[in-house]
Design a protein around this motif. Structure first.
Motif, PDB file in Angstrom:
ATOM      1  N   GLU A  64       9.830   1.847  -3.814  1.00 38.60           N
ATOM      2  CA  GLU A  64      10.110   0.198  -3.880  1.00 38.60           C
ATOM      3  C   GLU A  64      10.190   0.027  -2.364  1.00 38.60           C
ATOM      4  N   PHE A  65       9.422  -1.125  -2.025  1.00 41.90           N
ATOM      5  CA  PHE A  65       9.448  -1.573  -0.753  1.00 41.90           C
ATOM      6  C   PHE A  65       9.846  -3.119  -0.867  1.00 41.90           C
ATOM      7  N   ILE A  66      10.966  -3.150  -0.117  1.00 46.38           N
ATOM      8  CA  ILE A  66      11.179  -4.717  -0.041  1.00 46.38           C
ATOM      9  C   ILE A  66      10.809  -5.511   1.496  1.00 46.38           C
ATOM     10  N   VAL A  67      10.501  -6.360   1.339  1.00 40.15           N
ATOM     11  CA  VAL A  67       9.998  -7.091   2.568  1.00 40.15           C
ATOM     12  C   VAL A  67      11.113  -8.176   2.780  1.00 40.15           C
ATOM     13  N   VAL A  79      -3.618   4.545   5.066  1.00 33.16           N
ATOM     14  CA  VAL A  79      -3.662   3.290   4.623  1.00 33.16           C
ATOM     15  C   VAL A  79      -4.743   2.689   5.291  1.00 33.16           C
ATOM     16  N   LEU A  80      -4.687   2.725   6.719  1.00 34.30           N
ATOM     17  CA  LEU A  80      -5.499   1.863   7.558  1.00 34.30           C
ATOM     18  C   LEU A  80      -6.786   2.530   7.424  1.00 34.30           C
ATOM     19  N   ALA A  84       1.403   9.299   9.173  1.00 39.04           N
ATOM     20  CA  ALA A  84       0.395   9.757   8.638  1.00 39.04           C
ATOM     21  C   ALA A  84       0.086   8.861   7.482  1.00 39.04           C
ATOM     22  N   ALA A  85       0.915   8.335   6.720  1.00 41.08           N
ATOM     23  CA  ALA A  85       0.790   7.356   5.464  1.00 41.08           C
ATOM     24  C   ALA A  85       0.042   6.003   5.962  1.00 41.08           C
ATOM     25  N   ARG A 126       0.767  -1.279   0.095  1.00 39.54           N
ATOM     26  CA  ARG A 126      -0.002   0.167   0.015  1.00 39.54           C
ATOM     27  C   ARG A 126       0.898   1.159   0.029  1.00 39.54           C
ATOM     28  N   LEU A 127       2.017   1.310   0.877  1.00 45.82           N
ATOM     29  CA  LEU A 127       2.812   2.526   0.848  1.00 45.82           C
ATOM     30  C   LEU A 127       3.558   2.510  -0.353  1.00 45.82           C
TER      31      LEU A 127
END
Lengths: 320, 499
Positions: free
Chosen positions: A58-61, A272-273, A267-268, A50-51
């Motif tokens: 890019e987000f990496i888990v 999303v929540l 805040a972001a 979502r972020l």
């Protein structure tokens, strides 16, 4: 208005620490301290997805499991406090462990900060279908009549579920016998068969069996009733004063993270929540979204450290 | 007609394009692993295990199970054509299978082993369908005391069925137990056998142990003999067995299937044991036992049916009791746990699509294997021509990736190396690593249940003999120990294994 304020905040940030001017400007890593595929992993991927869309970044888990969550948490606690390394921590890995583990690789209250809470799941006290206890009151009376003989299962020594039962014993001043299992599923089999008297289990893992009458639910551990089990009273309604525990999932960061980065992340995540689809998706997992502003989240983490820490000490559980 | 509903459910799951693909992948990789000497299904499953983490649980198990029974098909090709077992359960197939090949009957030998495997696979699948659901109701009566007793029987069996010296088998089980309980104790949180190495706090990873003991060690052993190794491939003339060969094989196939189905379910049993047992049985029953060793088709038909049946029925204890009867199944159980599915009596009732999907996939997989192994046998034969010097680096690379990706840890890769060397030494000294792995898996479960039973009985040790199921199981274990100790049984055992 909000946007203007954010812009002002960002400009201020620009003035002091230019490096964070355009956060995020590179990939952000979210570390999961538990095995892939678990609930923590699911929430991490949710936040990342979502972020990622929101910020077009890019987000990496990254899964760094081990030592009950300490390996991943330690990795983030010692990472650069620039907002590019985050942790998807839980009440277990980050509120319980600091007291449970004899030696901790990092200092929880000094090295980590809760940026935002993501989700909360209620736990439910269940007994087998033929168990004599039909309410918390009856169960407590049974425990009082034969001290140390009433048994309860848990998913492991020092787990959130273990400590939830410890709190019940403390509040009601009864002696009950702990029988640890490796995980919830094998423990529930013995509860259903009546070999163990009761267990406080994760809501989602027992809702099916409660509805199928294979388990009796006596109380929920949260201050509000569980959406999926509207007939089950809360511990407080069942007469256990001041009992309010839940398992939570939140985004943590190295404590020295710049405030503007922390506020922007908070805040972001809150936005999303608040999206309607989020609630739906979380409910399917047996969880509820818990939007919490940055300062409340920071305080919440400190109070949780104390709350679970006291319970760990009361239980006598310890891991080398 | 509940069974038919279940089957329909199973086939809808198994016939989805995705699951068909993973079933095909599984049986193909299985055949490949079976054909290539030096890596068995255990190393194969261990290497591919981390890949399954991204799959749905059903697809993961469909693929892993496919590798296991696929290897039973593939193993016979190498045994028959090259006189080298492609994997351990095809050892006995070398004896008469290769003898047949030397007489120019390689084709019929291959055909009979594939047909036997196919028949056994179908019957074993039926056995799982009929056996597993009632077993789950029994399983709910299994408390900690019963589980402890059952695992005791399993470990004693592992010792008595191990090849070679029983004392060595016993030593391997104990070493496995010690390795298994390394890490943090569940009940007290105390660290055990970690020697100050923090990485050992979570215990030793099963995948590293399996890859090391059963993959790397065999590679070292193979390389040692590499200079001597020259493949003499027998020619395949015609695949079609004669009418006499068919009628001679029919009974051994049926007997092998029954034997394999039963031995597969028993703890400590599995494909290897079943093939040995079936060969011995066929030789006993034969009118002219001297034909065995000189190309008796019964010696191919029986064992090849038995090992395939066993590899499939051994899923039953995992799906009903949550106890893996052999190491390969333990790895499949591990794959399920990673996926959040805890193997045990709840699977069939709570996730019927998972269970019946896997069952249905076995039929589909066996049909695929029949096609892969008969008309397409040429492909596999050409694989055998690849020099080992080119193969083993690839195998080692895949092993390392497999071990690393479990936890993204280089420590796991080092563990593989350690266990590879240990495995090599053990093989040299004729210690069988199988019982070690079973001890490694069952040990911690046994300890957990022992202590839980004691907790629940409030410290009363007589609980193990008061519970009828537990008492019977412990008596069986005791009986096995006594039989093992008798000199007569010992001689007999030696005789059986020397065949």
């Amino acid at each position: 208005m909000k946007r203007v304020m954010l812009a002002v905040a960002m400009m201020l940030g620009l003035g002091t620490i230019p490096a964070h001017a355009a956060y995020p400007e590179k990939a952000i890593k979210i570390v999961v301290p538990y095995a892939a595929g678990g609930t923590a992993d699911i929430f991490a991927r949710f936040v990342a997805e979502r972020l990622g869309t929101k910020w077009k970044n890019e987000f990496i888990v990254e899964v760094r499991a081990g030592a009950g969550g300490n390996i991943g948490s330690d990795y983030v606690a010692k990472a650069a406090p620039d907002g590019y390394t985050l942790l998807l921590g839980t009440s277990g890995s980050n509120a319980v462990n600091p007291t449970l583990y004899k030696t901790m690789p990092y200092k929880a209250e000094k090295d980590l900060v809760l940026v935002a809470l993501v989700a909360e799941t209620a736990n439910v006290l269940v007994t087998g279908p033929n168990h004599p206890g039909n309410s918390i009151e009856e169960l407590v009376a049974l425990a009082r009549s034969k001290p140390g003989k009433v048994t309860y299962a848990s998913s492991g020594n020092g787990s959130v579920l273990h400590l939830s039962s410890v709190l019940l014993a403390n509040k009601k001043n009864v002696q009950i016998l702990h029988v640890p299992y490796k995980g919830t599923a094998p423990a529930l089999i013995d509860v259903i068969a009546g070999r163990v008297d009761f267990m406080i289990a994760n809501g989602p893992s027992v809702v099916g069996d409660i509805k199928g009458k294979k388990l009796k639910a006596l109380a929920a551990t949260t201050s509000k009733r569980v959406a999926a089990l509207p007939d089950v009273p809360t511990m407080m309604e069942a007469g256990v004063e001041g009992y309010d525990l839940s398992s939570w999932f939140g985004v943590l960061a190295p404590a020295r993270i710049p405030d503007e980065v922390r506020l922007k992340l908070n805040a972001a995540i809150r936005e999303v929540l608040a999206e309607p689809t989020t609630r739906e998706r979380f409910l399917a997992l047996g969880a509820e979204p818990v939007p919490m502003d940055a300062e409340t989240a920071r305080q919440f983490f400190l109070s949780e450290l104390k709350k679970w820490g006291d319970l760990v000490r009361a239980s006598g559980a310890q891991v080398d | 007609m509940e069974l038919i509903d279940h089957l329909i459910l199973g086939f809808t799951v198994a016939l989805s394009p995705q699951n068909l693909l993973y079933c095909f992948l599984g049986v193909t990789v299985g055949t490949l692993i079976g054909v290539l000497p030096g890596i068995g299904p255990l190393a194969g499953v261990a290497m591919l295990l981390p890949l399954t983490y991204v799959l749905a649980p059903t697809s993961a198990v469909i693929m892993l199970a496919g590798i296991f029974y696929g290897a039973q098909y593939g193993g016979s090709i190498t045994s028959i054509l090259v006189n080298m077992p492609g994997d351990a359960s095809a050892v006995v197939t070398c004896i008469d299978g290769h003898a047949m090949a030397r007489q120019g009957r390689a084709g019929p030998a291959l055909a009979i082993s594939a047909i036997g495997s196919f028949f056994a696979g179908c019957v074993a699948t039926l056995a799982i369908m009929l056996l597993a659901p009632p077993l789950t109701t029994v399983a709910l009566r299994f408390g900690p005391a019963e589980y402890f007793a059952l695992m005791t029987v399993g470990l004693v069996m592992a010792i008595s069925l191990a090849q070679g010296d029983q004392l060595k088998g016993c030593a391997m089980v104990v070493l496995g137990l010690v390795l298994g309980i390394t890490g943090t104790d569940v009940q007290t949180g105390t660290l055990r056998y970690t020697f100050g190495i923090a990485k050992l706090g979570d215990g030793i990873d099963l995948v590293s142990v399996a890859i090391g003991l059963f993959g790397l060690s065999h590679i070292i052993l193979n390389l040692e003999g590499a200079t001597r190794r020259h493949l003499e491939l027998a020619k395949i003339k015609s695949l079609m067995p004669s009418r006499e060969e068919f009628s001679a094989s029919a009974r051994p196939i049926v007997r092998g299937t029954i034997l394999g189905s039963i031995l597969g379910v028993l703890p400590g049993g599995g494909a290897v044991l079943s093939s040995f047992a079936s060969y011995t049985l066929e030789k006993r029953l034969a009118r002219d036992p001297s034909r065995f060793g000189n190309g008796a088709i019964e010696g191919v038909a029986g064992p090849e049916s038995a090992n395939n049946a066993a590899s499939q029925t051994s899923l039953v204890p995992l799906m009903t009791l949550g106890i893996p009867p052999n190491p390969v199944i333990a790895l499949i159980g591990g794959a399920l746990i990673v996926q959040g599915v805890i193997p045990g009596p709840e699977i069939i009732s709570k996730q019927p699509d998972l269970f019946w999907g896997i069952v249905a996939s076995m039929w589909i997989g066996n049909i695929m294997l029949l096609i892969l192994n008969l008309p397409l046998v040429g492909i596999w034969v050409s694989l055998l021509r690849i020099p080992y010097q080119m193969l083993f680096p690839a195998i080692i690379l895949f092993s390392c990736i497999g071990a690393y990706s479990v936890d993204n840890s280089t420590f796991a890769v080092w563990l593989c190396v350690v266990f590879g060397l240990l495995g090599y030494v053990l093989l040299k000294l004729e210690f069988e690593p199988g019982p070690l792995l079973l001890g490694f898996i069952l040990g911690p479960m046994m300890e957990e249940n022992l202590r839980r039973a004691m907790l629940l009985s409030h410290g009363d040790a007589t609980v193990f003999v008061r519970e009828p199921i537990s008492l019977v199981l412990l008596l069986i274990a005791l009986g096995l120990v006594i039989v093992m100790a008798l000199p007569k049984a010992r001689d007999k055992r030696k005789e059986v294994f020397s065949e």
